[in-house]
Design an enzyme around this catalytic site. Structure first.
Site, PDB file in Angstrom:
ATOM      1  N   HIS A 123       0.879  -1.183   0.000  1.00  0.00           N
ATOM      2  CA  HIS A 123       0.000   0.000   0.000  1.00  0.00           C
ATOM      3  C   HIS A 123       0.914   1.229   0.000  1.00  0.00           C
ATOM      4  O   HIS A 123       2.038   1.175   0.510  1.00  0.00           O
ATOM      5  CB  HIS A 123      -0.830  -0.056   1.289  1.00  0.00           C
ATOM      6  CG  HIS A 123      -1.894   0.977   1.412  1.00  0.00           C
ATOM      7  ND1 HIS A 123      -1.630   2.265   1.823  1.00  0.00           N
ATOM      8  CD2 HIS A 123      -3.232   0.912   1.211  1.00  0.00           C
ATOM      9  CE1 HIS A 123      -2.767   2.939   1.861  1.00  0.00           C
ATOM     10  NE2 HIS A 123      -3.755   2.151   1.497  1.00  0.00           N
ATOM     11  N   ASP A 200       3.060  -4.463   8.028  1.00  0.00           N
ATOM     12  CA  ASP A 200       1.855  -3.649   7.923  1.00  0.00           C
ATOM     13  C   ASP A 200       0.663  -4.588   8.136  1.00  0.00           C
ATOM     14  O   ASP A 200       0.342  -5.398   7.268  1.00  0.00           O
ATOM     15  CB  ASP A 200       1.840  -3.010   6.522  1.00  0.00           C
ATOM     16  CG  ASP A 200       0.522  -2.325   6.185  1.00  0.00           C
ATOM     17  OD1 ASP A 200      -0.455  -2.488   6.929  1.00  0.00           O
ATOM     18  OD2 ASP A 200       0.483  -1.628   5.155  1.00  0.00           O
ATOM     19  N   GLN A 203      -4.563  -4.972   7.058  1.00  0.00           N
ATOM     20  CA  GLN A 203      -5.575  -5.883   6.508  1.00  0.00           C
ATOM     21  C   GLN A 203      -5.589  -7.235   7.201  1.00  0.00           C
ATOM     22  O   GLN A 203      -6.441  -8.074   6.888  1.00  0.00           O
ATOM     23  CB  GLN A 203      -5.351  -6.084   4.998  1.00  0.00           C
ATOM     24  CG  GLN A 203      -5.555  -4.849   4.173  1.00  0.00           C
ATOM     25  CD  GLN A 203      -6.965  -4.265   4.310  1.00  0.00           C
ATOM     26  OE1 GLN A 203      -7.900  -4.932   4.751  1.00  0.00           O
ATOM     27  NE2 GLN A 203      -7.102  -3.002   3.963  1.00  0.00           N
ATOM     28  N   LYS A 226     -10.577  -0.351  10.571  1.00  0.00           N
ATOM     29  CA  LYS A 226     -10.774  -1.544   9.734  1.00  0.00           C
ATOM     30  C   LYS A 226     -11.165  -2.745  10.595  1.00  0.00           C
ATOM     31  O   LYS A 226     -11.443  -3.822  10.092  1.00  0.00           O
ATOM     32  CB  LYS A 226      -9.491  -1.854   8.969  1.00  0.00           C
ATOM     33  CG  LYS A 226      -9.127  -0.794   7.926  1.00  0.00           C
ATOM     34  CD  LYS A 226      -7.899  -1.200   7.163  1.00  0.00           C
ATOM     35  CE  LYS A 226      -7.273  -0.055   6.396  1.00  0.00           C
ATOM     36  NZ  LYS A 226      -8.007   0.366   5.215  1.00  0.00           N
ATOM     37  N   CYS A 364      -4.738   2.547  -3.645  1.00  0.00           N
ATOM     38  CA  CYS A 364      -3.473   3.026  -3.028  1.00  0.00           C
ATOM     39  C   CYS A 364      -2.353   2.009  -3.215  1.00  0.00           C
ATOM     40  O   CYS A 364      -1.536   1.792  -2.319  1.00  0.00           O
ATOM     41  CB  CYS A 364      -3.645   3.329  -1.541  1.00  0.00           C
ATOM     42  SG  CYS A 364      -4.819   4.623  -1.217  1.00  0.00           S
TER      43      CYS A 364
HETATM   44  N1  PMP Z   1      -1.788  -0.654   4.615  1.00  0.00           N
HETATM   45  C1  PMP Z   1      -2.748  -1.379   4.025  1.00  0.00           C
HETATM   46  C2  PMP Z   1      -2.418  -2.748   3.504  1.00  0.00           C
HETATM   47  C3  PMP Z   1      -4.030  -0.842   3.903  1.00  0.00           C
HETATM   48  O1  PMP Z   1      -4.989  -1.541   3.299  1.00  0.00           O
HETATM   49  C4  PMP Z   1      -4.288   0.452   4.416  1.00  0.00           C
HETATM   50  C5  PMP Z   1      -5.656   1.082   4.305  1.00  0.00           C
HETATM   51  N2  PMP Z   1      -6.268   0.967   3.071  1.00  0.00           N
HETATM   52  C6  PMP Z   1      -3.254   1.144   5.038  1.00  0.00           C
HETATM   53  C7  PMP Z   1      -2.015   0.559   5.114  1.00  0.00           C
HETATM   54  C8  PMP Z   1      -3.455   2.507   5.594  1.00  0.00           C
HETATM   55  O2  PMP Z   1      -4.291   2.458   6.699  1.00  0.00           O
HETATM   56  P1  PMP Z   1      -4.826   3.812   7.359  1.00  0.00           P
HETATM   57  O3  PMP Z   1      -5.409   4.620   6.221  1.00  0.00           O
HETATM   58  O4  PMP Z   1      -5.853   3.351   8.327  1.00  0.00           O
HETATM   59  O5  PMP Z   1      -3.670   4.490   7.989  1.00  0.00           O
END
Ligand code: PMP
Length: 408
Positions: A123, A200, A203, A226, A364
């Site tokens: 991401h 990270d 998910q 999430k 993203c």
């Molecule tokens: N890493 C991953 C794999 C994600 O899916 C996301 C959110 N789409 C993020 C990081 C970022 O998370 P946040 O916007 O809650 O900081």
């Protein structure tokens, strides 16, 4: 084991009673954010109505209550992810801030010419912070490629290490492909070469039990929103041995021990990394969120989502021209797809007209889109409250819109 009563669970989510264009809402954008149950919203309300006071500042009862609630959440999170100590649990705004914290603070130890290893499925939250660090010093980013089925090329991963490698940072679960990466194995390899690991967990945390001691990762970041929790709260787990040595990320109140214009000393862990007033209301409510997930059972949630994933995937594959991106064994309940040559926005907009909320775009993860040779996908993802009837309605909707998209 009690049977999984999805209809009873759905009653915890008033938003699921909503209509969109006169149709019942079918919410399939859980990867972006999941809905929040009454129990968690009530915990937010309880904080505002009965306990609101700034934390760690007051001698008065209300402030001490608010502080105790925040710190109780920290202990609950510690227990939930099996960290060794609450010193290792830092409250952040979310996964993004957690990774930025590590890039900025741990990254301050890197020198020109040092290297980090990322993967092609990251991401942007696990790419851009490292590029920002790269604007301050010359850091080489090496990238693990992804196989066609959405698994990582682990031979390539092992070949990317050298004596300049300072960190490996990769996602536990891909937000596009659903792939669950072999975190333990990848971490053990990095550690065999004395390279620390950031994972990270954005998910993974909503879908599986997280045991940081077992995974042995050095940093692990995730977001409450999430996990059926409030927006604006996240957790960064870090091993105390690293956090102790790392400089503060931001300066301000709460993170100091003593301030003078000559010299400031910093607070102990974890407060050294928590400058300013934290989102103590939502942090307190995050505690209710962990209770909620525990009461349903994370394994039961995973099994329910998996069943929906299997059935829906099989039905989707019957539609001519259907392309699904990410078919790794044991993947999470995320389905990224394209229908024939139809643009993902067109598919998403038609589904919306039928009350179905799916995400469209690059999610993203533009470098991954480049690898896949596409601009974006449509993404449907399941959570604990989705039903087989919703999955059936989704499949029926795909059949209905197919001719409008020039398919079938
Ligand atoms: N890493 C991953 C794999 C994600 O899916 C996301 C959110 N789409 C993020 C990081 C970022 O998370 P946040 O916007 O809650 O900081």
């Amino acid at each position: 084991m009690p049977t999984y009563d999805v209809e009873r669970l759905r009653r915890d989510y008033p938003i699921l009673e909503r209509q969109v264009y006169g149709k019942p809402l079918i919410y399939l954008d859980n990867t972006a954010t999941s809905q929040t149950p009454r129990q968690v919203v009530e915990a937010v309300e309880n904080m505002y109505y009965a306990h609101k006071a700034n934390v760690h500042r007051g001698v008065f009862s209300l402030s001490q209550e608010a502080t105790a609630m925040q710190e109780a959440t920290r202990e609950k999170v510690r227990d939930y992810i099996n960290a060794a100590s609450t010193s290792e649990i830092i409250f952040t705004r979310g996964t993004t801030e957690g990774i930025n914290l590590v890039a900025s603070s741990f990254g301050s130890f890197f020198e020109n010419g040092d290297e980090i290893i990322l993967t092609a499925m990251e991401h942007h939250a696990d790419i851009v912070p490292w590029q920002l660090l790269g604007m301050r010093k010359r850091i080489n980013i090496r990238v693990v490629p992804v196989h066609k089925d959405g698994t990582l090329d682990l031979d390539a991963y092992r070949s990317l290490f050298n004596e300049r490698t300072r960190l490996v940072a990769f996602t536990h679960v891909s937000n596009v492909l659903g792939t669950v990466n072999p975190v333990k194995e990848m971490t053990a390899y990095a550690h065999s070469l004395d390279v620390p690991v950031l994972c990270d967990g954005a998910q993974a945390a909503p879908h599986m039990a997280i045991d940081v001691a077992d995974l042995d990762v050095d940093f692990y970041a995730f977001s409450s929103h999430k996990m059926y929790g409030p927006a604006g709260v996240g957790v960064l787990y870090g091993k105390e041995s690293f956090l102790e040595k790392m400089p503060p990320y931001q300066g301000g109140g709460e993170m100091i021990s003593h301030v003078s214009f000559k010299k400031t000393t910093f607070a102990d862990l974890p407060f050294k990394f928590e400058a300013g007033t934290p989102d103590f209301v939502d942090i307190a409510a995050f505690s209710a969120c962990i209770d909620y997930i525990r009461s349903v059972g994370i394994d039961a949630i995973a099994a329910h989502e998996h069943e929906l994933l299997e059935w829906t995937t099989a039905e989707m594959m019957k539609i001519p021209g259907m392309r699904i991106f990410g078919t790794a064994p044991g993947k999470c309940a995320v389905i990224s797809f394209l229908m024939g040559d139809a643009h993902h926005y067109d598919t998403g907009m038609l589904l919306d007209k039928l009350g179905i909320a799916v995400r469209t775009g690059h999610h993203c993860a533009q470098p991954l889109m480049e690898t896949l040779g596409i601009e974006g996908t449509v993404r449907a993802s399941f959570a604990l409250y989705n039903t087989r009837a919703e999955a059936e309605a989704f499949i029926a909707a795909l059949h209905r819109i197919a001719p409008l998209l020039g398919i079938e």
